[in-house]
Structure formats: structure tokens, C-alpha cells
Design an enzyme around this catalytic site. Sequence first.
Site, PDB file in Angstrom:
ATOM      1  N   ARG A  43       0.257  -0.981  -0.107  1.00  0.00           N
ATOM      2  CA  ARG A  43      -0.107  -0.095  -0.146  1.00  0.00           C
ATOM      3  C   ARG A  43       0.676   0.756   0.496  1.00  0.00           C
ATOM      4  O   ARG A  43       0.164   2.651  -0.592  1.00  0.00           O
ATOM      5  CB  ARG A  43      -1.128   0.058   1.247  1.00  0.00           C
ATOM      6  N   ASP A  44       2.133   1.229   0.360  1.00  0.00           N
ATOM      7  CA  ASP A  44       2.827   2.147   0.022  1.00  0.00           C
ATOM      8  C   ASP A  44       4.492   2.141  -0.796  1.00  0.00           C
ATOM      9  O   ASP A  44       5.504   2.532  -0.129  1.00  0.00           O
ATOM     10  CB  ASP A  44       3.449   3.365   0.936  1.00  0.00           C
ATOM     11  N   LEU A  45       3.949   1.334  -1.827  1.00  0.00           N
ATOM     12  CA  LEU A  45       5.463   1.185  -2.478  1.00  0.00           C
ATOM     13  C   LEU A  45       5.754   2.137  -3.391  1.00  0.00           C
ATOM     14  O   LEU A  45       5.239   2.705  -4.211  1.00  0.00           O
ATOM     15  CB  LEU A  45       5.027   0.094  -3.191  1.00  0.00           C
ATOM     16  N   ASN A  49      11.327   4.046  -0.330  1.00  0.00           N
ATOM     17  CA  ASN A  49      11.049   2.670   0.634  1.00  0.00           C
ATOM     18  C   ASN A  49      10.997   1.828  -0.308  1.00  0.00           C
ATOM     19  O   ASN A  49      11.146   0.389   0.389  1.00  0.00           O
ATOM     20  CB  ASN A  49       9.248   2.522   0.361  1.00  0.00           C
ATOM     21  N   THR A  84       0.633   7.406  -0.935  1.00  0.00           N
ATOM     22  CA  THR A  84       1.482   8.900  -1.174  1.00  0.00           C
ATOM     23  C   THR A  84       1.313   8.747  -2.729  1.00  0.00           C
ATOM     24  O   THR A  84       0.644   7.923  -3.539  1.00  0.00           O
ATOM     25  CB  THR A  84       2.948   8.391  -1.104  1.00  0.00           C
TER      26      THR A  84
END
Length: 239
Positions: A43-45, A49, A84
Site C-alpha cells: 500500500r505504500d510502494l 521505500n 503517497t
Amino acid sequence: MYDETDSSRTKTLDWKKRFNIIEGIVQGLLYLHKYSRLRVIHRDLKASNILLDDQMNPKISDFGMARTFAMNELEANTNRIVGTHGYMSPEYVMNGIVSMKSDVYSFGVLVLEIISGKKNNGCYDTQRPLNLVGYAWQLWNEGKGLELIDPSLDESCSPEEVIRCIHVGLLCVQDKAMDRPTMWDVVSMLSNDTMALPTPKQPAFFINISSDYQEPEVTEIKLEICSVNDVTISGMEGR
């Protein structure tokens, strides 16, 4: 942290290393989506990260926003949208629907960033405030896909391999989740250069909403020396 203004550091990320990073991220997501005991949706690739060890092998990090699914679950609705801007899939942003295809969309954005050395939330058209996804789609339709390549890669890249990666990236950012490939499909697409790829449909690109908005550059992928105790999801060797 990598700084694209440092030319000596930029040259260390030649095409072979970038392709290896792409393949490593594919393998990491494939494990999370298919081989982990519980299916994990990150969910936040995004670029910041993805950590690199001293051999430039990638590791997916920061699972603070991750969601686990049972193996028979395909998607879920959530009232809380986290992630993001620029990396979140349209169905997640608009309707709170999260699935493996949410990560696939983020991966597609990341592929285009790795190839171009640019962030998605910039502005890449003088007539319209297109972000990187929209710009890549425009170039692709004009038969100018190679213009997306980071200029520092001119001497190190294989044009056919880069075009194939752009093609895969555009397949991953298609508007409808059902049109996007799975990470298993992506493995086949990248490992078999004779495999015919479907024609990408228009992506879910967004205009750049603010000239003041700041997002990490793809070149801000963190360069971290991992200890031997770290669990690293490494990529396959680049061809």
C-alpha cells in the site's frame, strides 16, 4: 541517500543495475502476493521505500501501511486511505478498494521512475500539467518511448530491453485494475523477451496538482548497508 546531482553516484546506476533493481522489486512483490503465508498488500510502494544493499540488491521496506489478506481474499474496501500521492491506484484513491492490483499500479509508476530518473509528481508538458505517467503515455503513443530514458543511460542500456520495461510499466498503470497484470505475469513479461505483450490501455494518470508538491526522486532510493541478519528480498540477475 543517493543524490542525482552527484554524477559519480549517478553513473553507478547503469541500466544493468536498474534492471536488476526492477527485477528484485518484482520478486519481492511476488513473494508478498503469492508465496507469503498471508497475502500482503504493501500500500505504500515508492522509491524511498526501496533500500539497496552494498551490491545494489533491492529490499522492500516500511510495512507500516501494509494490509494482510487471507489467501482466498482478492480485494477489500477501506474507509481510511493511506499511501503517497502519485503512487496510489485510482480505485483505491476514489473508492477505497485495495487489492494486489494496487501494488501493481505503484510498481508501474516506480518502473517509469527508475527508467527516467524522474519523479512522478513533476510536470513534463509545457501545454498540460502532465505527470510522469501521463508523459510516458504521450511519448509511447507518439512512438517516442526511448525519449523517456534517463540521459545518463545512453551508453549502457539495451533499447529493446528498456522499451519492454516501459511497456510493462504502462500495462501496470492502466486505469482499470482488471486490465493490469499480476506480479506473476510481470515475471514472465520481463524474463521472456519473445513473449508478446498486450497493447496498454490509457493509464490512470493525474495532472500535477501543485507546483509546490514535493515527492522523493527515484534517485533518492536509500543506499543502506544491510547487516547479515537483515532479511533482504533480492532480485534475479539482469540479462
